[in-house]
Motif scaffolding. Structure first.
Motif, PDB file in Angstrom:
ATOM      1  N   UNK A  69      -9.578  33.484 -52.360  1.00 32.10           N
ATOM      2  CA  UNK A  69     -10.991  32.535 -53.151  1.00 32.10           C
ATOM      3  C   UNK A  69     -11.189  31.823 -51.502  1.00 32.10           C
ATOM      4  N   UNK A  70     -11.981  31.848 -50.566  1.00 30.96           N
ATOM      5  CA  UNK A  70     -12.581  31.209 -49.772  1.00 30.96           C
ATOM      6  C   UNK A  70     -13.747  30.198 -49.665  1.00 30.96           C
ATOM      7  N   UNK A  71     -14.104  29.559 -49.631  1.00 30.86           N
ATOM      8  CA  UNK A  71     -15.546  28.581 -49.133  1.00 30.86           C
ATOM      9  C   UNK A  71     -15.485  28.481 -47.589  1.00 30.86           C
ATOM     10  N   UNK A  72     -16.620  28.442 -47.082  1.00 34.65           N
ATOM     11  CA  UNK A  72     -17.309  28.668 -45.616  1.00 34.65           C
ATOM     12  C   UNK A  72     -18.997  28.000 -46.169  1.00 34.65           C
ATOM     13  N   UNK A  73     -18.261  26.282 -45.069  1.00 36.54           N
ATOM     14  CA  UNK A  73     -19.794  25.779 -45.001  1.00 36.54           C
ATOM     15  C   UNK A  73     -20.226  25.265 -43.922  1.00 36.54           C
ATOM     16  N   UNK A  74     -20.876  25.371 -43.628  1.00 35.15           N
ATOM     17  CA  UNK A  74     -21.197  24.561 -41.776  1.00 35.15           C
ATOM     18  C   UNK A  74     -21.992  23.287 -42.959  1.00 35.15           C
ATOM     19  N   UNK A  75     -21.380  21.915 -41.809  1.00 38.46           N
ATOM     20  CA  UNK A  75     -21.695  20.459 -42.216  1.00 38.46           C
ATOM     21  C   UNK A  75     -22.437  20.274 -40.745  1.00 38.46           C
ATOM     22  N   UNK A  85     -21.004  30.394 -47.719  1.00 32.10           N
ATOM     23  CA  UNK A  85     -20.270  31.720 -47.899  1.00 32.10           C
ATOM     24  C   UNK A  85     -19.643  31.230 -48.993  1.00 32.10           C
ATOM     25  N   UNK A  86     -19.264  31.828 -49.949  1.00 25.19           N
ATOM     26  CA  UNK A  86     -18.205  31.812 -51.284  1.00 25.19           C
ATOM     27  C   UNK A  86     -17.849  33.201 -51.365  1.00 25.19           C
ATOM     28  N   UNK A  87     -16.582  33.544 -51.276  1.00 26.88           N
ATOM     29  CA  UNK A  87     -15.668  34.038 -51.726  1.00 26.88           C
ATOM     30  C   UNK A  87     -14.665  34.759 -52.693  1.00 26.88           C
ATOM     31  N   UNK A  88     -15.178  35.327 -53.415  1.00 21.51           N
ATOM     32  CA  UNK A  88     -14.039  34.996 -55.238  1.00 21.51           C
ATOM     33  C   UNK A  88     -13.216  36.679 -55.620  1.00 21.51           C
ATOM     34  N   UNK A  89     -12.092  36.768 -55.995  1.00 21.43           N
ATOM     35  CA  UNK A  89     -12.436  38.394 -57.198  1.00 21.43           C
ATOM     36  C   UNK A  89     -12.623  39.241 -57.530  1.00 21.43           C
ATOM     37  N   UNK A  90     -12.307  39.916 -57.178  1.00 22.96           N
ATOM     38  CA  UNK A  90     -13.140  41.373 -57.848  1.00 22.96           C
ATOM     39  C   UNK A  90     -14.581  41.680 -56.624  1.00 22.96           C
ATOM     40  N   UNK A  91     -14.170  41.443 -55.718  1.00 26.32           N
ATOM     41  CA  UNK A  91     -15.538  41.957 -54.704  1.00 26.32           C
ATOM     42  C   UNK A  91     -16.771  41.348 -54.905  1.00 26.32           C
ATOM     43  N   UNK A 122     -20.595  39.583 -43.751  1.00 26.25           N
ATOM     44  CA  UNK A 122     -19.878  39.159 -44.901  1.00 26.25           C
ATOM     45  C   UNK A 122     -18.761  39.588 -44.974  1.00 26.25           C
ATOM     46  N   UNK A 123     -19.040  41.218 -44.815  1.00 24.75           N
ATOM     47  CA  UNK A 123     -17.120  42.092 -44.863  1.00 24.75           C
ATOM     48  C   UNK A 123     -16.164  40.933 -43.670  1.00 24.75           C
ATOM     49  N   UNK A 124     -16.577  40.899 -42.965  1.00 30.50           N
ATOM     50  CA  UNK A 124     -15.184  40.147 -42.400  1.00 30.50           C
ATOM     51  C   UNK A 124     -14.163  39.026 -43.208  1.00 30.50           C
ATOM     52  N   UNK A 125     -16.146  38.498 -43.797  1.00 33.52           N
ATOM     53  CA  UNK A 125     -15.667  37.047 -44.202  1.00 33.52           C
ATOM     54  C   UNK A 125     -15.555  36.966 -45.007  1.00 33.52           C
ATOM     55  N   UNK A 126     -14.985  38.372 -45.789  1.00 43.00           N
ATOM     56  CA  UNK A 126     -14.222  37.902 -47.314  1.00 43.00           C
ATOM     57  C   UNK A 126     -12.959  38.134 -47.711  1.00 43.00           C
ATOM     58  N   UNK A 127     -12.327  37.055 -48.874  1.00 42.33           N
ATOM     59  CA  UNK A 127     -10.752  36.711 -49.150  1.00 42.33           C
ATOM     60  C   UNK A 127     -10.674  37.998 -50.037  1.00 42.33           C
ATOM     61  N   UNK A 128     -10.293  39.082 -49.012  1.00 38.82           N
ATOM     62  CA  UNK A 128      -9.328  40.290 -49.450  1.00 38.82           C
ATOM     63  C   UNK A 128      -7.405  40.555 -48.299  1.00 38.82           C
ATOM     64  N   UNK A 238     -19.995  28.119 -57.864  1.00 37.33           N
ATOM     65  CA  UNK A 238     -21.520  28.394 -57.540  1.00 37.33           C
ATOM     66  C   UNK A 238     -21.919  26.851 -57.442  1.00 37.33           C
ATOM     67  N   UNK A 239     -21.418  25.606 -57.989  1.00 40.02           N
ATOM     68  CA  UNK A 239     -22.152  24.724 -58.592  1.00 40.02           C
ATOM     69  C   UNK A 239     -21.336  24.329 -56.511  1.00 40.02           C
TER      70      UNK A 239
END
Length: 243
Positions: A69-75, A85-91, A122-128, A238-239
């Protein structure tokens, strides 16, 4: 002399144990050190450097929980504030663009697109974890690094034909990764610097991703690093991505 002999014996024994590690075991240790915290948070200064040396500065937040599980957000700055960007299980991965006021799920065929003008796809950033996605082969070991060749596991897709990873021999932290495209050409290099122990965990304070094709670089400088703060699962939704 007796103490010297004992010390040399311990060093020799340790080296023998390290030499006997398989590629799979080394990569597992890389995962263990990379994903050691239960959760982590940091602020990051993001510097984009083009082929002429011109710099653009941004700021972002990153939240990570476990290994998937990973969340990245620009401020900052205002024109990109909220892009996330949000990365969750199951690709399952999403990108949020405030201008469109909705999230978009990232399909496999567009994972090679860069995130918000950075040199990270996006591939570089996925949580895996590395072990989940890559099959390792030990190419060599020197005084400072285990050098692994990583190729996609059966059933896993990647825009890269292989990675060459340089994992430190003292703590298994992945200090450098070379990325090769489908044609087998070196296309990007990830370099981690100022690798320090913060609390109980190793982390790179500075990370650089260089795209050799575009002669473009993204640097990340971490600040306000926090580990094991019991991050809520509500962060990785997502929220929250769209908030």
């Amino acid at each position: 002399m007796r103490y010297l002999a004992l010390a040399l014996s311990l060093v020799f024994t340790t080296n023998i144990l390290f030499a006997q590690l398989t590629a799979v075991e080394i990569l597992k240790k890389v995962d263990d050190v990379s994903y050691a915290p239960k959760d982590q948070f940091y602020k990051s200064k993001v510097i984009l450097i083009d082929k002429n040396g011109k710099e653009m500065h941004r700021e972002a937040l990153m939240y990570q929980k476990g290994t998937n599980k990973r969340l990245v957000k620009f401020t900052e700055p205002a024109d990109i504030k909220g892009i996330g960007f949000l990365s969750l299980p199951e690709d399952v991965n999403y990108v949020y663009l405030p201008a469109f006021k909705k999230s978009r799920r990232i399909a496999s065929h567009i994972k090679n697109q860069n995130f918000a003008g950075t040199d990270f796809t996006y591939e570089d950033m996925e949580a895996l974890t590395y072990s989940e996605k890559w099959e390792p082969e030990l190419l060599r070991k020197d005084e400072f690094h285990y050098v692994l060749k990583l190729t996609p596991r059966k059933g896993r897709t990647s825009d890269y034909s292989k990675l060459i990873m340089y994992a430190r021999t003292d703590n298994f932290y992945p200090e450098k990764i070379e990325y090769y495209d489908k044609a087998g050409n070196l296309c990007k290099i990830l370099t981690r610097r100022r690798i320090e122990k913060v609390g109980n965990y190793w982390i790179a304070i500075e990370t650089e991703m260089k795209d050799l094709r575009k002669n473009h670089t993204t640097k990340l400088m971490l600040e306000d690093i926090k580990f094991d703060t019991n991050l809520s699962d509500d962060i990785f939704t997502l929220r929250n991505l769209e908030r």
